[in-house]
Design a protein around this motif. Structure first.
Motif, PDB file in Angstrom:
ATOM      1  N   GLN A  22     -13.525  35.102  12.528  1.00  0.00           N
ATOM      2  CA  GLN A  22     -14.041  35.993  11.489  1.00  0.00           C
ATOM      3  C   GLN A  22     -14.508  35.151  10.309  1.00  0.00           C
ATOM      4  OE1 GLN A  22     -10.637  38.505  10.660  1.00  0.00           O
ATOM      5  NE2 GLN A  22     -11.453  40.163  11.929  1.00  0.00           N
ATOM      6  N   VAL A  23     -15.608  35.565   9.711  1.00  0.00           N
ATOM      7  CA  VAL A  23     -16.058  34.956   8.468  1.00  0.00           C
ATOM      8  C   VAL A  23     -15.940  36.019   7.393  1.00  0.00           C
ATOM      9  CG1 VAL A  23     -18.498  35.540   8.861  1.00  0.00           C
ATOM     10  CG2 VAL A  23     -17.898  33.665   7.313  1.00  0.00           C
ATOM     11  N   TRP A  24     -15.483  35.626   6.214  1.00  0.00           N
ATOM     12  CA  TRP A  24     -15.224  36.606   5.169  1.00  0.00           C
ATOM     13  C   TRP A  24     -15.599  36.066   3.794  1.00  0.00           C
ATOM     14  CZ3 TRP A  24     -11.905  34.390   1.750  1.00  0.00           C
ATOM     15  CH2 TRP A  24     -11.070  33.372   2.243  1.00  0.00           C
ATOM     16  N   GLU A  29     -11.132  38.537  -9.730  1.00  0.00           N
ATOM     17  CA  GLU A  29     -11.291  38.271 -11.167  1.00  0.00           C
ATOM     18  C   GLU A  29     -12.397  37.259 -11.444  1.00  0.00           C
ATOM     19  OE1 GLU A  29      -7.516  37.235 -12.787  1.00  0.00           O
ATOM     20  OE2 GLU A  29      -6.671  39.239 -12.515  1.00  0.00           O
ATOM     21  N   GLY A  30     -13.565  37.461 -10.801  1.00  0.00           N
ATOM     22  CA  GLY A  30     -14.723  36.618 -11.056  1.00  0.00           C
ATOM     23  C   GLY A  30     -14.774  35.343 -10.240  1.00  0.00           C
ATOM     24  N   VAL A  31     -13.770  35.084  -9.425  1.00  0.00           N
ATOM     25  CA  VAL A  31     -13.748  33.885  -8.579  1.00  0.00           C
ATOM     26  C   VAL A  31     -14.077  34.299  -7.144  1.00  0.00           C
ATOM     27  CG1 VAL A  31     -12.352  32.001  -7.661  1.00  0.00           C
ATOM     28  CG2 VAL A  31     -12.072  32.716 -10.047  1.00  0.00           C
ATOM     29  N   TRP A  32     -15.092  33.670  -6.578  1.00  0.00           N
ATOM     30  CA  TRP A  32     -15.491  33.955  -5.208  1.00  0.00           C
ATOM     31  C   TRP A  32     -14.753  33.041  -4.238  1.00  0.00           C
ATOM     32  CZ3 TRP A  32     -18.227  38.199  -4.488  1.00  0.00           C
ATOM     33  CH2 TRP A  32     -19.064  38.663  -5.508  1.00  0.00           C
ATOM     34  N   ARG A  33     -14.346  33.606  -3.136  1.00  0.00           N
ATOM     35  CA  ARG A  33     -13.739  32.819  -2.057  1.00  0.00           C
ATOM     36  C   ARG A  33     -14.419  33.204  -0.751  1.00  0.00           C
ATOM     37  NH1 ARG A  33      -8.763  33.064  -0.431  1.00  0.00           N
ATOM     38  NH2 ARG A  33      -8.289  30.856  -0.376  1.00  0.00           N
ATOM     39  N   MET A  34     -14.585  32.214   0.098  1.00  0.00           N
ATOM     40  CA  MET A  34     -15.213  32.447   1.394  1.00  0.00           C
ATOM     41  C   MET A  34     -14.505  31.577   2.425  1.00  0.00           C
ATOM     42  SD  MET A  34     -19.159  31.737   2.523  1.00  0.00           S
ATOM     43  CE  MET A  34     -19.035  30.035   1.925  1.00  0.00           C
ATOM     44  N   GLY A  35     -14.333  32.099   3.615  1.00  0.00           N
ATOM     45  CA  GLY A  35     -13.632  31.306   4.611  1.00  0.00           C
ATOM     46  C   GLY A  35     -13.912  31.730   6.033  1.00  0.00           C
ATOM     47  N   TRP A  36     -13.248  31.013   6.929  1.00  0.00           N
ATOM     48  CA  TRP A  36     -13.434  31.174   8.380  1.00  0.00           C
ATOM     49  C   TRP A  36     -12.042  31.240   9.006  1.00  0.00           C
ATOM     50  CZ3 TRP A  36     -17.364  31.685  11.901  1.00  0.00           C
ATOM     51  CH2 TRP A  36     -17.120  31.314  13.220  1.00  0.00           C
ATOM     52  N   GLU A  38     -10.273  31.339  12.566  1.00  0.00           N
ATOM     53  CA  GLU A  38     -10.494  31.180  14.007  1.00  0.00           C
ATOM     54  C   GLU A  38      -9.230  31.603  14.747  1.00  0.00           C
ATOM     55  OE1 GLU A  38     -12.438  27.844  16.975  1.00  0.00           O
ATOM     56  OE2 GLU A  38     -12.941  27.958  14.851  1.00  0.00           O
ATOM     57  N   LEU A  39      -9.413  32.472  15.718  1.00  0.00           N
ATOM     58  CA  LEU A  39      -8.288  33.057  16.442  1.00  0.00           C
ATOM     59  C   LEU A  39      -8.089  32.340  17.766  1.00  0.00           C
ATOM     60  CD1 LEU A  39      -9.388  36.775  15.922  1.00  0.00           C
ATOM     61  CD2 LEU A  39      -8.002  35.360  14.400  1.00  0.00           C
ATOM     62  N   THR A  40      -6.871  31.908  18.017  1.00  0.00           N
ATOM     63  CA  THR A  40      -6.525  31.291  19.295  1.00  0.00           C
ATOM     64  C   THR A  40      -5.453  32.147  19.966  1.00  0.00           C
ATOM     65  OG1 THR A  40      -4.747  29.910  18.380  1.00  0.00           O
ATOM     66  CG2 THR A  40      -6.985  29.018  18.297  1.00  0.00           C
ATOM     67  N   ALA A  41      -5.022  31.726  21.144  1.00  0.00           N
ATOM     68  CA  ALA A  41      -4.015  32.495  21.882  1.00  0.00           C
ATOM     69  C   ALA A  41      -2.695  32.538  21.122  1.00  0.00           C
ATOM     70  CB  ALA A  41      -3.807  31.890  23.263  1.00  0.00           C
ATOM     71  N   ASP A  42      -2.425  31.499  20.326  1.00  0.00           N
ATOM     72  CA  ASP A  42      -1.112  31.391  19.685  1.00  0.00           C
ATOM     73  C   ASP A  42      -1.108  31.699  18.194  1.00  0.00           C
ATOM     74  OD1 ASP A  42      -0.043  30.515  22.145  1.00  0.00           O
ATOM     75  OD2 ASP A  42      -0.774  28.487  21.726  1.00  0.00           O
ATOM     76  N   GLU A  43      -2.248  31.448  17.502  1.00  0.00           N
ATOM     77  CA  GLU A  43      -2.215  31.577  16.049  1.00  0.00           C
ATOM     78  C   GLU A  43      -3.612  31.830  15.490  1.00  0.00           C
ATOM     79  OE1 GLU A  43      -0.862  27.916  14.435  1.00  0.00           O
ATOM     80  OE2 GLU A  43      -2.325  26.712  15.513  1.00  0.00           O
ATOM     81  N   GLU A  44      -3.629  32.009  14.177  1.00  0.00           N
ATOM     82  CA  GLU A  44      -4.891  32.172  13.458  1.00  0.00           C
ATOM     83  C   GLU A  44      -5.006  31.030  12.465  1.00  0.00           C
ATOM     84  OE1 GLU A  44      -6.470  35.143   9.998  1.00  0.00           O
ATOM     85  OE2 GLU A  44      -5.850  36.095  11.873  1.00  0.00           O
ATOM     86  N   ASP A  45      -6.109  30.294  12.570  1.00  0.00           N
ATOM     87  CA  ASP A  45      -6.319  29.123  11.718  1.00  0.00           C
ATOM     88  C   ASP A  45      -7.368  29.462  10.666  1.00  0.00           C
ATOM     89  OD1 ASP A  45      -6.352  26.582  10.679  1.00  0.00           O
ATOM     90  OD2 ASP A  45      -7.743  25.792  12.175  1.00  0.00           O
ATOM     91  N   GLU A  46      -6.976  29.453   9.382  1.00  0.00           N
ATOM     92  CA  GLU A  46      -7.886  29.811   8.295  1.00  0.00           C
ATOM     93  C   GLU A  46      -8.382  28.558   7.583  1.00  0.00           C
ATOM     94  OE1 GLU A  46      -7.412  33.292   5.505  1.00  0.00           O
ATOM     95  OE2 GLU A  46      -6.955  31.653   4.105  1.00  0.00           O
ATOM     96  N   THR A  47      -9.698  28.494   7.373  1.00  0.00           N
ATOM     97  CA  THR A  47     -10.317  27.410   6.617  1.00  0.00           C
ATOM     98  C   THR A  47     -11.110  28.014   5.474  1.00  0.00           C
ATOM     99  OG1 THR A  47     -10.553  26.083   8.635  1.00  0.00           O
ATOM    100  CG2 THR A  47     -11.864  25.430   6.722  1.00  0.00           C
ATOM    101  N   VAL A  48     -10.829  27.596   4.250  1.00  0.00           N
ATOM    102  CA  VAL A  48     -11.569  28.077   3.090  1.00  0.00           C
ATOM    103  C   VAL A  48     -12.828  27.241   2.939  1.00  0.00           C
ATOM    104  CG1 VAL A  48     -11.552  28.413   0.588  1.00  0.00           C
ATOM    105  CG2 VAL A  48      -9.495  28.907   1.929  1.00  0.00           C
ATOM    106  N   TRP A  49     -13.969  27.887   2.995  1.00  0.00           N
ATOM    107  CA  TRP A  49     -15.249  27.193   2.878  1.00  0.00           C
ATOM    108  C   TRP A  49     -15.691  27.021   1.430  1.00  0.00           C
ATOM    109  CZ3 TRP A  49     -18.693  29.932   7.134  1.00  0.00           C
ATOM    110  CH2 TRP A  49     -18.303  29.477   8.396  1.00  0.00           C
ATOM    111  N   TYR A  50     -15.318  27.964   0.587  1.00  0.00           N
ATOM    112  CA  TYR A  50     -15.780  27.892  -0.799  1.00  0.00           C
ATOM    113  C   TYR A  50     -14.804  28.646  -1.700  1.00  0.00           C
ATOM    114  CZ  TYR A  50     -18.522  28.516  -5.043  1.00  0.00           C
ATOM    115  OH  TYR A  50     -18.935  28.510  -6.345  1.00  0.00           O
ATOM    116  N   GLU A  51     -14.611  28.121  -2.904  1.00  0.00           N
ATOM    117  CA  GLU A  51     -13.861  28.812  -3.947  1.00  0.00           C
ATOM    118  C   GLU A  51     -14.445  28.404  -5.289  1.00  0.00           C
ATOM    119  OE1 GLU A  51      -9.272  29.793  -5.362  1.00  0.00           O
ATOM    120  OE2 GLU A  51      -9.657  28.270  -3.832  1.00  0.00           O
ATOM    121  N   GLY A  52     -15.000  29.359  -6.012  1.00  0.00           N
ATOM    122  CA  GLY A  52     -15.613  29.043  -7.290  1.00  0.00           C
ATOM    123  C   GLY A  52     -16.274  30.263  -7.888  1.00  0.00           C
TER     124      GLY A  52
END
Length: 334
Positions: A22-24, A29-36, A38-52
């Motif tokens: 999923q991309v989101w 409060e005026g701060v944008w965050r964006m991330g990715w 990735e879903l695997t069989a065992d867990e969900e791995d979140e990577t933040v692409w942008y914060e500002g």
């Protein structure tokens, strides 16, 4: 955090279950965050692409990082809302497929010959090699080996002008060796795996968006430096660009309407007023598109060996920024 955009992706791998992601995009409060995620069989791995706080910067990062994932084989569950419109059909699409085919089926021997020809031509004409022909065009010629002027004109990147100027020399090099296919090249499309072609397209976008993202970052640094009253030398230090690249970026900022007058006056204070006036008048008479005629009008066709030509061109560019902002006949004194 308030989520304002969310979409799901899938990546198919053979007969295995597709990988999910999923991309989101969210705001808090005026701060944008964006991330990715990735879903695997065992867990969900979140990577933040942008914060500002910059929506424009977020969009540059978004396009680049998304193109990377699309190039890896991820596809949106719902087409048409996740990325820009897909390339259309017709000549433009065929041109891209010819380039893709040429990269899959290189002819290195002929490409090497064509590259050597380009070097000789560039030296004879005192031009940069890419002005004669790009690597991509030489790759196309080496793979499809056109034998006639009409066939040469069917390759993307070859127009009537280039064909008339270099066609005979190119065709002389492509006459050798056997060719197992015919023109027109519509058959190429049927030889390609569509999914491989789409991934290749997104990798091309990745390169394009990375350049745009890096340029946006440099632009932000430049604007901060201008606001702080920095000179060109300090801007070079902050951005890692050389002076010419920095001044060219200043020209881009002027086109966007940013105020550069204090910086320009400071950089031009060592240039004699009479010299600045002569340059301004040359722009009025010759136009501001090309710098070389202005250089020759002001400093003469034959410059002394000790002349700092790069410095002269820099001054011409700086004055051109002022000229474009103020217009002919309204020059204000420095």
């Amino acid at each position: 955090m308030r989520i304002i955009f969310l979409n799901s992706m899938e990546k198919k791998s053979g007969e295995q279950m597709p990988s999910g992601a999923q991309v989101w995009i969210g705001e808090d409060e005026g701060v944008w965050r964006m991330g990715w995620n990735e879903l695997t069989a065992d867990e969900e791995d979140e990577t933040v692409w942008y914060e500002g706080e910059s929506w424009s910067e977020l969009l540059h990062v978004y396009r680049h990082r998304l193109a990377v994932k699309l190039g890896e084989g991820f596809r949106p569950v719902i087409d048409g809302i996740f990325h820009e419109r897909e390339e259309g059909k017709g000549k433009a699409a065929l041109a891209q497929k010819l380039v893709f085919y040429s990269e899959l089926n290189p002819n290195e021997a002929l490409f090497t010959e064509l590259s050597a020809w380009r070097r000789r031509r560039a030296a004879a004409e005192r031009k940069a090699p890419y002005l004669i022909a790009s690597n991509r065009l030489l790759r196309l010629i080496s793979v499809f080996q056109p034998r006639t002027r009409d066939e040469l004109l069917q390759l993307p990147g070859v127009g009537e002008s280039k064909s008339a100027e270099y066609g005979d020399e190119l065709l002389e090099l492509t006459q050798q060796g056997e060719r197992s296919f015919i023109f027109p090249l519509n058959w190429v499309e049927g030889t390609l795996v569509e999914e491989d072609f789409r991934s290749w397209l997104y990798k091309q976008k990745e390169v394009k968006y990375r350049v745009e993202m890096e340029k946006f970052g440099l632009r932000r640094v430049m604007l901060e430096a201008i606001a702080e009253g920095s000179d060109v030398e300090e801007m070079c230090r902050r951005t890692g660009l050389d002076r010419r690249e920095t001044v060219e970026l200043l020209e881009d900022l002027e086109k966007e309407g940013y105020e550069l007058e204090p910086l320009l006056l400071a950089e031009l204070k060592e240039v004699p007023e009479a010299e600045q006036t002569a340059i301004w008048q040359a722009y009025e008479e010759l136009g501001d598109t090309f710098l070389k005629p202005v250089l020759q009008r002001v400093y003469g066709a034959e410059l002394p060996a000790e002349s700092n030509v790069e410095k002269m061109y820099e001054q011409l560019r700086l004055i051109r920024i002022r000229y474009r902002r103020q217009g002919p006949g309204v020059r204000s004194a420095g």
